[in-house]
Scaffold this active site. Structure first.
Site, PDB file in Angstrom:
ATOM      1  CG  ASP A 128      40.256  33.563  40.391  1.00  0.00           C
ATOM      2  OD1 ASP A 128      41.024  34.243  41.100  1.00  0.00           O
ATOM      3  OD2 ASP A 128      40.284  33.589  39.149  1.00  0.00           O
ATOM      4  CD  GLN A 158      33.267  35.848  46.599  1.00  0.00           C
ATOM      5  OE1 GLN A 158      32.759  36.329  45.615  1.00  0.00           O
ATOM      6  NE2 GLN A 158      32.901  34.679  47.086  1.00  0.00           N
ATOM      7  NE  ARG A 179      43.323  37.952  43.352  1.00  0.00           N
ATOM      8  CZ  ARG A 179      43.110  37.097  42.346  1.00  0.00           C
ATOM      9  NH1 ARG A 179      41.893  36.580  42.151  1.00  0.00           N
ATOM     10  NH2 ARG A 179      44.088  36.725  41.558  1.00  0.00           N
ATOM     11  CB  THR A 221      39.296  47.236  46.075  1.00  0.00           C
ATOM     12  OG1 THR A 221      38.202  48.143  45.956  1.00  0.00           O
ATOM     13  CG2 THR A 221      40.437  47.926  46.785  1.00  0.00           C
ATOM     14  NE  ARG A 283      31.895  36.960  36.867  1.00  0.00           N
ATOM     15  CZ  ARG A 283      32.165  35.823  36.260  1.00  0.00           C
ATOM     16  NH1 ARG A 283      31.180  35.064  35.807  1.00  0.00           N
ATOM     17  NH2 ARG A 283      33.401  35.427  36.099  1.00  0.00           N
TER      18      ARG A 283
END
Length: 304
Positions: A128, A158, A179, A221, A283
Site C-alpha cells: 500500500d 495515487q 493499483r 475507486t 480516514r
C-alpha cells in the site's frame, strides 16, 4: 479534522470498547474484525458472492523494531491461515508497519521474511502507498525487492500526486502490477492536485496508460463517473475483462460490487482487520460524509 481525531487516545479507547463489541457494532461495516478468524469469515462470505479479496492486517508507522517484528510475524501467520482456510491468497500491507520509519534495511528484511512464504504458497502481496512523505522510499523498497526477483508483489500509486504519471510509466516498463487510487491523505499543493476535478482528470490519464501498457492493472475507486470511463476505455481498447480488475473497500458501495460481478467484471474487496483499526476507520469517515451518517444511525440503533 478526522485525521486529528484518529490520533486521539481517548477516542481510540472508547472506540475499542464499543466499535467491535458485537457483529452489528458501528465499525463492523468497514472493518472485518480484530482477529484473523474474523477476516477469514468475512473473506468466505465475499467469495460466496463471487467477489475477490485482499486481506490487510491494520497498523502503520510503528516506532520500535519489536513492533515491526511483531507485525511481520502476524503477516507470516496470516499467509499460513489463508492457505489453511483455502481462500484467495492475496494480502495488502504498509511498509511503515514493517519498520520503514525506523530503518530501511530492517523493512526490506521484514518484507523478504513475508515474501518467501508468500512465494512458496503463491500468495500475492500488495504494498500500500502512504502519504507523499513515504512515496519515494516506498518505491525504492519495491524496486529493491523486484530486483531481488520477487514477482509476487505489486504497488499502489495515487493519482493526486504530480509525480504519479512518471512513476506509473516506470512500473509499466518493468511489468509491475499497479493499483491506482485517488489518494486518501491530505497533501500540500506543492506535491498534489487540490481540486477534485484535477485529481479525476489525472486519474483518467493514468488509467489510460495502465489500460494501454499496464500489467493486470487494478482500478480502486467508488466514483461511478470514473468507473464508467474505465469500462468504456477498456472496451474501446479491447482489453478483456480478465486482464484488469476493479477494487473497492469493505462495506462501501456493496450494491456496485454486486452489480459489477453480475456484469462479468472482476471485483476485489479490500478487507481490513486487526486491533489497530481506529485510524483506518477515521480516514474512511473523512473520505465520504455519507459514512458519518451511517455510523451515527448505527450508534442510535444500538442505543435503542
Amino acid at each position: 479534522m478526522f485525521t486529528l481525531l484518529s490520533r486521539s487516545n481517548t477516542l481510540k479507547r472508547l472506540a475499542s470498547a464499543y466499535g467491535m463489541a458485537t457483529p452489528r457494532s458501528f465499525a463492523r461495516r468497514f472493518i472485518a474484525g480484530e482477529q484473523i478468524d474474523d477476516a477469514i469469515e468475512a473473506a468466505r462470505a465475499l467469495e460466496a458472492k463471487g467477489l475477490r479479496l485482499t486481506l490487510d492486517y491494520l497498523g502503520e508507522s510503528v516506532t520500535t523494531t519489536d513492533q515491526a517484528t511483531s507485525a511481520t510475524r502476524e503477516y507470516i501467520r496470516l499467509i499460513a491461515d489463508i492457505v489453511a482456510a483455502n481462500i484467495e491468497r492475496n494480502v495488502s500491507l504498509k511498509l511503515s508497519q514493517l519498520g520503514l520509519v525506523i530503518d530501511r534495511a530492517t523493512c526490506v528484511d521484514n518484507m523478504r521474511r513475508i515474501l518467501e512464504p508468500a512465494r512458496q504458497h503463491e500468495t500475492f502481496v500488495r504494498i500500500d502507498m502512504e502519504s507523499s512523505a513515504y512515496t519515494e522510499v516506498t518505491l525504492e523498497v519495491f524496486e529493491t525487492l523486484w530486483n531481488l526477483e520477487y514477482r509476487n508483489i505489486g504497488v499502489v500509486l495515487q493519482s493526486c500526486l504530480y509525480r504519479t504519471e512518471r512513476d506509473l510509466r516506470k512500473m509499466n516498463e518493468i511489468g509491475a502490477r499497479v493499483r491506482l487510487v485517488k489518494g486518501a491523505y491530505r497533501e500540500p499543493a506543492s506535491v498534489a492536485y487540490q481540486q477534485k476535478e484535477d485529481v479525476d482528470a489525472a486519474y483518467l490519464r493514468q488509467m489510460r496508460l495502465l489500460v494501454d501498457h499496464g500489467t493486470y492493472p487494478a482500478f480502486a475507486t467508488h466514483d461511478v463517473a470514473l468507473l464508467d470511463e474505465i469500462k468504456s476505455y477498456a472496451a474501446e481498447r479491447e482489453l478483456a475483462r480478465d486482464k484488469y480488475e476493479f477494487q473497492m473497500l469493505y462495506g462501501i458501495r456493496r450494491d456496485l460490487q454486486a452489480s459489477y460481478v453480475a456484469d462479468g467484471y472482476r471485483m476485489r474487496v479490500y478487507v481490513p482487520f486487526g486491533r489497530e483499526w481506529f485510524p483506518y476507520f477515521m480516514r474512511r469517515l473523512g473520505e465520504r460524509p455519507a459514512n458519518v451518517w451511517f455510523v451515527i444511525r448505527a450508534i442510535l440503533r444500538e442505543k435503542r
